[in-house]
Motif scaffolding. Structure first.
Motif, PDB file in Angstrom:
ATOM      1  N   THR A 149      20.622  35.250  21.556  1.00 10.73           N
ATOM      2  CA  THR A 149      22.122  35.576  22.171  1.00 10.73           C
ATOM      3  C   THR A 149      22.641  36.393  21.344  1.00 10.73           C
ATOM      4  O   THR A 149      22.300  36.753  20.010  1.00 10.73           O
ATOM      5  N   LEU A 150      23.678  37.264  21.862  1.00 10.47           N
ATOM      6  CA  LEU A 150      24.467  38.151  21.010  1.00 10.47           C
ATOM      7  C   LEU A 150      25.841  37.992  21.880  1.00 10.47           C
ATOM      8  O   LEU A 150      25.990  37.884  22.963  1.00 10.47           O
ATOM      9  N   TRP A 151      26.852  38.193  20.906  1.00  7.95           N
ATOM     10  CA  TRP A 151      28.345  38.452  21.542  1.00  7.95           C
ATOM     11  C   TRP A 151      28.699  39.712  21.933  1.00  7.95           C
ATOM     12  O   TRP A 151      28.058  40.667  21.083  1.00  7.95           O
ATOM     13  N   ILE A 152      29.304  39.994  22.968  1.00  8.07           N
ATOM     14  CA  ILE A 152      29.583  41.425  23.407  1.00  8.07           C
ATOM     15  C   ILE A 152      30.926  41.377  23.757  1.00  8.07           C
ATOM     16  O   ILE A 152      31.645  40.427  24.069  1.00  8.07           O
ATOM     17  N   ARG A 153      31.719  42.401  23.858  1.00 12.84           N
ATOM     18  CA  ARG A 153      32.873  42.727  24.503  1.00 12.84           C
ATOM     19  C   ARG A 153      32.612  43.564  25.739  1.00 12.84           C
ATOM     20  O   ARG A 153      32.194  44.483  25.677  1.00 12.84           O
ATOM     21  N   VAL A 154      33.093  42.920  26.738  1.00 15.91           N
ATOM     22  CA  VAL A 154      32.855  43.686  28.097  1.00 15.91           C
ATOM     23  C   VAL A 154      33.463  45.071  28.250  1.00 15.91           C
ATOM     24  O   VAL A 154      34.600  45.279  28.035  1.00 15.91           O
ATOM     25  N   PRO A 155      32.659  46.241  28.335  1.00 16.83           N
ATOM     26  CA  PRO A 155      33.536  47.463  28.221  1.00 16.83           C
ATOM     27  C   PRO A 155      34.234  47.832  29.637  1.00 16.83           C
ATOM     28  O   PRO A 155      33.822  47.308  30.832  1.00 16.83           O
ATOM     29  N   GLU A 156      35.122  48.826  29.116  1.00 12.39           N
ATOM     30  CA  GLU A 156      35.593  49.325  30.521  1.00 12.39           C
ATOM     31  C   GLU A 156      34.706  50.557  31.110  1.00 12.39           C
ATOM     32  O   GLU A 156      33.674  50.649  30.547  1.00 12.39           O
ATOM     33  N   THR A 157      34.971  50.861  32.345  1.00 12.64           N
ATOM     34  CA  THR A 157      33.763  51.830  32.938  1.00 12.64           C
ATOM     35  C   THR A 157      34.484  53.128  33.304  1.00 12.64           C
ATOM     36  O   THR A 157      35.515  53.086  33.823  1.00 12.64           O
ATOM     37  N   ILE A 158      33.802  54.083  32.905  1.00 13.51           N
ATOM     38  CA  ILE A 158      34.101  55.417  33.396  1.00 13.51           C
ATOM     39  C   ILE A 158      33.103  55.946  34.907  1.00 13.51           C
ATOM     40  O   ILE A 158      32.158  55.946  34.487  1.00 13.51           O
ATOM     41  N   LYS A 159      33.782  56.151  35.854  1.00 13.71           N
ATOM     42  CA  LYS A 159      32.826  56.457  37.109  1.00 13.71           C
ATOM     43  C   LYS A 159      32.709  57.821  37.194  1.00 13.71           C
ATOM     44  O   LYS A 159      33.597  58.515  36.954  1.00 13.71           O
ATOM     45  N   ILE A 160      31.555  58.347  37.406  1.00 16.10           N
ATOM     46  CA  ILE A 160      31.428  59.919  37.315  1.00 16.10           C
ATOM     47  C   ILE A 160      30.542  60.060  38.856  1.00 16.10           C
ATOM     48  O   ILE A 160      29.505  59.610  38.928  1.00 16.10           O
ATOM     49  N   HIS A 161      31.444  60.751  39.585  1.00 23.24           N
ATOM     50  CA  HIS A 161      30.822  60.756  40.777  1.00 23.24           C
ATOM     51  C   HIS A 161      30.393  62.467  41.318  1.00 23.24           C
ATOM     52  O   HIS A 161      31.372  63.421  41.028  1.00 23.24           O
ATOM     53  N   ILE A 162      29.218  62.597  41.447  1.00 20.29           N
ATOM     54  CA  ILE A 162      28.601  64.004  41.701  1.00 20.29           C
ATOM     55  C   ILE A 162      28.059  64.076  43.175  1.00 20.29           C
ATOM     56  O   ILE A 162      27.174  63.362  43.522  1.00 20.29           O
ATOM     57  N   GLY A 187      34.913  60.669  23.738  1.00 17.57           N
ATOM     58  CA  GLY A 187      35.427  60.286  24.915  1.00 17.57           C
ATOM     59  C   GLY A 187      35.059  59.052  25.813  1.00 17.57           C
ATOM     60  O   GLY A 187      35.804  58.591  26.642  1.00 17.57           O
ATOM     61  N   ALA A 188      33.980  58.386  25.332  1.00 16.12           N
ATOM     62  CA  ALA A 188      33.524  57.391  26.270  1.00 16.12           C
ATOM     63  C   ALA A 188      33.230  56.369  25.155  1.00 16.12           C
ATOM     64  O   ALA A 188      32.381  55.380  25.647  1.00 16.12           O
ATOM     65  N   THR A 189      33.752  55.985  23.923  1.00  9.11           N
ATOM     66  CA  THR A 189      33.679  55.034  22.976  1.00  9.11           C
ATOM     67  C   THR A 189      33.714  53.476  23.602  1.00  9.11           C
ATOM     68  O   THR A 189      34.663  53.395  23.980  1.00  9.11           O
ATOM     69  N   TYR A 190      32.728  52.805  23.536  1.00 11.09           N
ATOM     70  CA  TYR A 190      32.508  51.483  23.988  1.00 11.09           C
ATOM     71  C   TYR A 190      32.850  51.468  25.383  1.00 11.09           C
ATOM     72  O   TYR A 190      33.415  50.577  25.891  1.00 11.09           O
ATOM     73  N   LYS A 191      32.637  52.597  26.262  1.00 14.11           N
ATOM     74  CA  LYS A 191      32.819  52.318  27.494  1.00 14.11           C
ATOM     75  C   LYS A 191      31.569  52.374  28.339  1.00 14.11           C
ATOM     76  O   LYS A 191      30.438  52.998  27.708  1.00 14.11           O
ATOM     77  N   ALA A 192      31.467  51.644  29.597  1.00 10.04           N
ATOM     78  CA  ALA A 192      29.992  52.052  30.207  1.00 10.04           C
ATOM     79  C   ALA A 192      30.372  53.294  31.088  1.00 10.04           C
ATOM     80  O   ALA A 192      31.598  53.478  31.620  1.00 10.04           O
ATOM     81  N   LEU A 193      29.174  54.078  31.441  1.00  4.43           N
ATOM     82  CA  LEU A 193      29.482  55.147  32.224  1.00  4.43           C
ATOM     83  C   LEU A 193      28.487  54.712  33.678  1.00  4.43           C
ATOM     84  O   LEU A 193      27.622  54.026  33.376  1.00  4.43           O
ATOM     85  N   GLU A 194      29.254  54.919  34.738  1.00 10.67           N
ATOM     86  CA  GLU A 194      28.573  54.647  36.088  1.00 10.67           C
ATOM     87  C   GLU A 194      28.204  55.745  36.882  1.00 10.67           C
ATOM     88  O   GLU A 194      29.456  56.546  37.261  1.00 10.67           O
ATOM     89  N   PHE A 195      27.219  56.018  37.175  1.00  8.83           N
ATOM     90  CA  PHE A 195      27.013  57.566  37.822  1.00  8.83           C
ATOM     91  C   PHE A 195      26.745  57.279  39.535  1.00  8.83           C
ATOM     92  O   PHE A 195      25.965  56.196  39.846  1.00  8.83           O
ATOM     93  N   GLY A 219      29.725  58.419  22.849  1.00 12.32           N
ATOM     94  CA  GLY A 219      30.250  57.194  22.455  1.00 12.32           C
ATOM     95  C   GLY A 219      29.879  55.933  23.629  1.00 12.32           C
ATOM     96  O   GLY A 219      30.214  55.135  23.196  1.00 12.32           O
ATOM     97  N   ALA A 220      29.181  56.057  24.648  1.00 13.06           N
ATOM     98  CA  ALA A 220      29.021  55.252  25.437  1.00 13.06           C
ATOM     99  C   ALA A 220      28.542  53.994  25.091  1.00 13.06           C
ATOM    100  O   ALA A 220      27.356  54.196  24.241  1.00 13.06           O
ATOM    101  N   LYS A 221      28.838  52.763  25.530  1.00 15.46           N
ATOM    102  CA  LYS A 221      28.057  51.629  25.135  1.00 15.46           C
ATOM    103  C   LYS A 221      26.749  51.524  25.962  1.00 15.46           C
ATOM    104  O   LYS A 221      25.901  50.985  25.520  1.00 15.46           O
ATOM    105  N   CYS A 222      26.945  52.174  27.175  1.00 22.09           N
ATOM    106  CA  CYS A 222      25.984  51.979  28.384  1.00 22.09           C
ATOM    107  C   CYS A 222      26.021  52.905  29.281  1.00 22.09           C
ATOM    108  O   CYS A 222      27.153  53.446  29.632  1.00 22.09           O
TER     109      CYS A 222
END
Length: 414
Positions: A149-162, A187-195, A219-222
């Motif tokens: 197991t591991l604890w995480i903080r649920v990241p905010e998400t930046i949506k990238i639409h192409i 610019g995306a530190t500890y955030k999720a990028l969603e394509f 800086g994205a978390k994922c």
């Protein structure tokens, strides 16, 4: 309220709805340890008092950064890694089979919806198949090996639409470099990028890998791509309903949304010595170079090597310029031989090395010296990354890099 992809993955794992900022403990589906970190993971694991790995089938050890060994101490990592794997009955150990991030998806260790951690910052790569994957340190890794197991903080998400169709000389690498330039290195530190978008849907899994791989440079978390039929074919599986639902909902909450038209992208480079220092290749034309590197977990896949071969076919590398090609895995190496890609590259004068991290991590495979310039397809161009601190590193797509090798200077790929 709708959910983003990362919120759905975490919700499926912990069994309840989550929101950005929530602290949760997740059950880990798979971990990856590479050769550089294994001595430290092993020491910390035993210091913590663990006597067994929580699930020996879920831990993967990969030797890739230090092979072939270039320094005397490198072999210590192999000895201690082998001893740890034998003592704790690790079932999955790869010695020189390729780069860790290529192998984790190629060998089927990561599936859509998984939560995966690795001892390398570019573990974000596995988002290409819709997995939440992120890099961690050796203390966290030792803890997971003992507890699962591991604890995480649920990241905010930046949506990238192409949307739209990319120009012929533009690759996924150009897209992610442009995005990193727009977002900045933090610019995306500890955030999720969603394509999302039809351009993304048209992309191969290999192209998606290039983008998720470099997301951490902002800086994205994922970095996440919704699983689709291309994902299923690549992973050699049939998607379940739960996996098909790993798509950002139309009413999901995003902290930022960026829109791009594919036709507006042009070949770009990250200029020395920051990954977010992005310029169009057209503004850099004429800069003389000493070396070109095509490979790494960012761009060492078959489609990357084929793109380079298409550019160099029937031509030859410029005098006094080295073109070094490093496939991302043995499988890719074999495929490139079988379909004639390697023949084209070597006929053009390329130096082909063993599948490994190679020059990307500055250990082997073409280290440079003061005042030399390299155009490379990997993910970082920091000072001292590929030799001395006076080496100039320009990051580019395989297509652009190959064109520069033929010209002996920076040029826009045709």
């Amino acid at each position: 309220m709708g959910e983003t992809i990362i919120e759905k993955i975490v919700r499926n794992n912990v069994g309840r709805v989550v929101h950005p900022g929530d602290i949760v403990t997740v059950n880990v589906d798979r971990v990856m340890i590479h050769d550089i970190f294994i001595p430290f993971v092993a020491a910390k694991f035993e210091e913590m008092g663990f006597t067994k790995i929580w699930d020996t089938d879920k831990a993967v050890l990969i030797y890739d950064h230090l092979v072939p060994a270039s320094q005397v101490d490198d072999t210590r990592h192999f000895r201690e890694g082998n001893a740890f794997a034998a003592k704790y009955d690790m079932k999955h150990v790869h010695r020189s089979d390729g780069i860790c991030h290529q192998l984790m998806t190629e060998a089927g260790y990561v599936k859509p919806g998984n939560i995966v951690f690795g001892t390398d910052s570019h573990t974000t790569t596995y988002g290409c198949v819709g997995a939440f994957s992120s890099g961690i340190g050796y203390t966290e890794m030792a803890s997971i090996l003992g507890t699962g197991t591991l604890w995480i903080r649920v990241p905010e998400t930046i949506k990238i639409h192409i949307t739209g169709k990319l120009p012929a000389n533009v690759m996924a690498k150009d897209i992610i470099l442009k995005l990193i330039g727009d977002l900045g290195a933090d610019g995306a530190t500890y955030k999720a990028l969603e394509f999302t978008g039809d351009t993304i849907e048209q992309m191969s899994v290999a192209s998606r890998m290039s983008m998720s791989n470099m997301a951490v440079e902002a800086g994205a978390k994922c970095a996440l791509f919704a699983p689709d039929e291309k994902t299923a074919a690549y992973c050699e599986m049939t998607l379940t309903q739960k996996e098909r639902e790993l798509v950002g909902d139309t009413d999901a909450q995003y902290c930022q949304v960026l829109h791009y038209q594919a036709e507006d992208f042009v070949p770009v480079m990250a200029c020395p010595s920051n990954v977010d220092k992005i310029k169009p290749v057209s503004e850099l034309v004429g800069k003389e170079i000493d070396q070109v590197f095509i490979g790494s977990c960012t761009n060492g896949r078959l489609e990357d090597l084929m793109a380079a071969a298409e550019i160099v076919r029937g031509k030859h590398v410029a005098p006094f310029v080295k073109l070094i090609v490093t496939p991302a895995s043995r499988k890719i190496y074999r495929q490139a031989i079988e379909n004639g890609t390697m023949e084209v590259l070597t006929q053009a004068g390329a130096i082909v090395t063993h599948p490994s991290c190679g020059l990307c991590c500055g250990r082997t495979g073409g280290i440079l010296t003061d005042h030399e310039t390299v155009v490379a397809t990997n993910n970082r161009n920091f000072l001292g990354r590929m030799g001395t601190s006076k080496v100039g590193i320009y990051l580019a797509s395989p297509r652009t890099a190959a064109a520069c090798a033929i010209a002996g200077k920076i040029v826009v790929p045709e």
